[in-house]
Design an enzyme around this catalytic site. Sequence first.
Site, mmCIF file in Angstrom:
data_model
loop_
_atom_site.group_PDB
_atom_site.id
_atom_site.type_symbol
_atom_site.label_atom_id
_atom_site.label_comp_id
_atom_site.label_asym_id
_atom_site.label_seq_id
_atom_site.Cartn_x
_atom_site.Cartn_y
_atom_site.Cartn_z
ATOM 1 N N ASP A 51 1.012 -1.192 -0.054
ATOM 2 C CA ASP A 51 0.041 -0.021 0.013
ATOM 3 C C ASP A 51 0.801 1.249 0.033
ATOM 4 O OD1 ASP A 51 -3.071 -0.505 1.041
ATOM 5 O OD2 ASP A 51 -1.453 -2.408 1.825
ATOM 6 N N GLU A 74 -5.142 7.335 0.166
ATOM 7 C CA GLU A 74 -5.849 6.852 1.185
ATOM 8 C C GLU A 74 -4.792 6.594 2.219
ATOM 9 O OE1 GLU A 74 -7.725 2.492 2.930
ATOM 10 O OE2 GLU A 74 -7.292 2.755 0.754
ATOM 11 N N ASP A 118 -6.674 4.993 -4.486
ATOM 12 C CA ASP A 118 -6.356 4.107 -3.544
ATOM 13 C C ASP A 118 -5.318 3.058 -4.149
ATOM 14 O OD1 ASP A 118 -6.572 1.636 -1.858
ATOM 15 O OD2 ASP A 118 -8.859 1.831 -1.911
ATOM 16 N N ASP A 121 -6.581 -1.359 -3.201
ATOM 17 C CA ASP A 121 -7.834 -1.870 -2.873
ATOM 18 C C ASP A 121 -8.050 -3.195 -2.559
ATOM 19 O OD1 ASP A 121 -10.537 -1.025 -2.094
ATOM 20 O OD2 ASP A 121 -11.195 -1.387 -4.076
ATOM 21 N N THR A 123 -6.897 -4.632 0.514
ATOM 22 C CA THR A 123 -5.810 -4.923 1.388
ATOM 23 C C THR A 123 -5.727 -6.228 2.287
ATOM 24 O OG1 THR A 123 -4.942 -2.719 1.522
ATOM 25 C CG2 THR A 123 -4.060 -4.230 3.169
ATOM 26 N N THR A 195 -20.074 -6.646 0.558
ATOM 27 C CA THR A 195 -18.690 -6.799 1.203
ATOM 28 C C THR A 195 -18.448 -8.237 1.681
ATOM 29 O OG1 THR A 195 -17.428 -5.920 3.071
ATOM 30 C CG2 THR A 195 -19.904 -6.086 3.395
ATOM 31 N N HIS A 198 -16.907 -6.814 5.857
ATOM 32 C CA HIS A 198 -17.711 -5.358 6.644
ATOM 33 C C HIS A 198 -18.933 -5.589 6.671
ATOM 34 C CE1 HIS A 198 -13.522 -4.246 5.386
ATOM 35 N NE2 HIS A 198 -13.658 -3.506 6.761
ATOM 36 N N GLY A 220 -12.798 -5.490 -1.988
ATOM 37 C CA GLY A 220 -12.519 -4.274 -2.623
ATOM 38 C C GLY A 220 -13.628 -3.642 -3.491
ATOM 39 N N LYS A 224 -15.577 -5.184 -6.801
ATOM 40 C CA LYS A 224 -17.078 -5.279 -6.942
ATOM 41 C C LYS A 224 -17.501 -4.800 -8.229
ATOM 42 C CE LYS A 224 -17.588 -5.254 -1.818
ATOM 43 N NZ LYS A 224 -16.272 -5.350 -1.470
ATOM 44 N N ASP A 247 -12.362 4.699 -3.026
ATOM 45 C CA ASP A 247 -12.638 3.508 -3.193
ATOM 46 C C ASP A 247 -13.704 3.678 -4.503
ATOM 47 O OD1 ASP A 247 -11.813 2.213 -0.893
ATOM 48 O OD2 ASP A 247 -13.183 3.016 0.159
#
Length: 309
Positions: A51, A74, A118, A121, A123, A195, A198, A220, A224, A247
Amino acid sequence: MAQTAPLIPRLVASSIAIANRAGEIIRNVMSKGDLGIVEKTGKNDLQTEADRSAQRCIITSLSKQFPSITIIGEEDEPSDSPVPSDWVVSEVDQDILRLECPDNLQQVSAEEVVVWVDPLDGTSEYTQGLLDHVTVLIGIAVGNRSVAGVIHQPYYNYQKENEPLGRTIWGIRGVGVGGFEPKAAPEGQRIITTTRSHSTPEVQATLDAMKPDNILRVGGAGHKVMLLIEGKAHAYVFASAGCKRWDTCAPEAILVALGGKLTDMHGKEYSYDKNTPFPNKGGVLATGKGENHEWYLEKVPEAIRKKLV
């Protein structure tokens, strides 16, 4: 030609080459075995050496070529971190410079542009070896609208022999998309991506209200949206405030350039000006080309909608 082309095509042409280099850096970190993982705000909010290094490559390269634009990344990195010379990219994708720029983007000045980055994306998935979830996102906004974006997949084809590793796709509103073959999602089904790590009761309740035939839980935002534009899902639904502007800026631009749509759960487009708050507090609803975005909005439970403000 590079200097005579309008700013937005030049930015996209440079971002493609820069994203490719960032992808090489991400793969190099993984191959060395030490990911340098740190927790930023919690166990599902990680940062790795990939990152940090990819962001330094992207921001340094863009800043050198376009010193007057605003760049928001980010990762919180010291501005004086040393950047190896081979991370500073000056190449551009010449094919992009040959495209005809729409009238509304012809006279854009550098001071009007905000680039949202980002560098890696997905991670969490990267650290777990779910490499097809990983993307590099470079989104370009003019005023408060996302107008262009680049998504690089460092590990595209990584499980296939004798195939080129990595892929970069792009989109510009009013121009179109490139780097991939758009496909329509299967008719007679409703496939939703959301997700992987999350989820909340509100996220699940919203999904339940839409009665999907299948749910693809992946990491990510870039990944998606890739599922939407490649016809593997009809909608991306995330009824939570967990997403950020970096994102969604690039994925939104590409999706819209293709004919899709991305909003919050109230149907409002996000603002991407330099002073906007980073969190996407209204959640994310994205639909592929030809999908009825309003149908999905209407299915969001009112109690959940009221929480996402």
